[in-house]
Design a protein around this motif. Sequence first.
Motif, PDB file in Angstrom:
ATOM      1  N   ASP A  49      -4.843   0.724  -2.980  1.00  0.00           N
ATOM      2  CA  ASP A  49      -5.040   0.652  -1.526  1.00  0.00           C
ATOM      3  C   ASP A  49      -6.421   0.132  -1.141  1.00  0.00           C
ATOM      4  O   ASP A  49      -6.575  -0.543  -0.123  1.00  0.00           O
ATOM      5  CB  ASP A  49      -4.817   2.024  -0.887  1.00  0.00           C
ATOM      6  CG  ASP A  49      -3.355   2.425  -0.867  1.00  0.00           C
ATOM      7  OD1 ASP A  49      -2.483   1.605  -1.242  1.00  0.00           O
ATOM      8  OD2 ASP A  49      -3.082   3.566  -0.464  1.00  0.00           O
ATOM      9  N   THR A  57       8.974   6.128  -0.386  1.00  0.00           N
ATOM     10  CA  THR A  57       9.105   5.301  -1.579  1.00  0.00           C
ATOM     11  C   THR A  57      10.559   5.156  -2.012  1.00  0.00           C
ATOM     12  O   THR A  57      10.956   4.104  -2.518  1.00  0.00           O
ATOM     13  CB  THR A  57       8.251   5.887  -2.728  1.00  0.00           C
ATOM     14  OG1 THR A  57       6.881   5.965  -2.285  1.00  0.00           O
ATOM     15  CG2 THR A  57       8.294   5.021  -3.965  1.00  0.00           C
ATOM     16  N   THR A  90       0.837  -1.205   0.000  1.00  0.00           N
ATOM     17  CA  THR A  90       0.000   0.000   0.000  1.00  0.00           C
ATOM     18  C   THR A  90       0.870   1.253   0.000  1.00  0.00           C
ATOM     19  O   THR A  90       2.057   1.205   0.316  1.00  0.00           O
ATOM     20  CB  THR A  90      -0.884   0.042   1.254  1.00  0.00           C
ATOM     21  OG1 THR A  90      -0.033   0.112   2.403  1.00  0.00           O
ATOM     22  CG2 THR A  90      -1.792  -1.175   1.353  1.00  0.00           C
ATOM     23  N   THR A  91       0.240   2.375  -0.288  1.00  0.00           N
ATOM     24  CA  THR A  91       0.965   3.641  -0.183  1.00  0.00           C
ATOM     25  C   THR A  91       1.332   3.909   1.269  1.00  0.00           C
ATOM     26  O   THR A  91       2.380   4.497   1.542  1.00  0.00           O
ATOM     27  CB  THR A  91       0.148   4.812  -0.762  1.00  0.00           C
ATOM     28  OG1 THR A  91      -1.136   4.846  -0.133  1.00  0.00           O
ATOM     29  CG2 THR A  91      -0.032   4.665  -2.266  1.00  0.00           C
ATOM     30  N   ARG A 128       3.245  -2.905  -6.870  1.00  0.00           N
ATOM     31  CA  ARG A 128       2.284  -1.818  -7.081  1.00  0.00           C
ATOM     32  C   ARG A 128       1.146  -2.248  -8.001  1.00  0.00           C
ATOM     33  O   ARG A 128       0.691  -1.495  -8.849  1.00  0.00           O
ATOM     34  CB  ARG A 128       3.007  -0.582  -7.651  1.00  0.00           C
ATOM     35  CG  ARG A 128       4.099  -0.040  -6.750  1.00  0.00           C
ATOM     36  CD  ARG A 128       3.646   0.337  -5.342  1.00  0.00           C
ATOM     37  NE  ARG A 128       2.673   1.402  -5.392  1.00  0.00           N
ATOM     38  CZ  ARG A 128       1.657   1.526  -4.542  1.00  0.00           C
ATOM     39  NH1 ARG A 128       1.485   0.677  -3.569  1.00  0.00           N
ATOM     40  NH2 ARG A 128       0.812   2.508  -4.653  1.00  0.00           N
ATOM     41  N   SER A 171       5.023   4.754   2.665  1.00  0.00           N
ATOM     42  CA  SER A 171       5.300   5.980   3.413  1.00  0.00           C
ATOM     43  C   SER A 171       5.813   5.701   4.823  1.00  0.00           C
ATOM     44  O   SER A 171       6.378   6.586   5.470  1.00  0.00           O
ATOM     45  CB  SER A 171       4.062   6.883   3.462  1.00  0.00           C
ATOM     46  OG  SER A 171       3.030   6.270   4.201  1.00  0.00           O
TER      47      SER A 171
END
Length: 87
Positions: free
Chosen positions: A57, A27, A16-17, A53, A21
Amino acid sequence: LRHDGIKVAVVLMPVTTGYLSAHPHGTADFNRWKRTVTKVLAGRSVPTLDFTRTMPDSKFRDQEHLFLPAAKVFSRRVADQLQELGW
């Protein structure tokens, strides 16, 4: 494993982003890690299946686990790529 006739591949799981983070430099840290792992594996002729990727999300129930429908899609994609490798 190869010595025993076992085929080896490494699957880089979807992330997930939020997971990205969480790294100190976001990243950039994750991408540096991924480049290093991929380079080491390539040097050993180990296939790397990069799915990092491939899922938005919204398909995750938390930062590490996919909801069941997305997990089934992911599993199918892994199986398809392994089949493409002749497994």
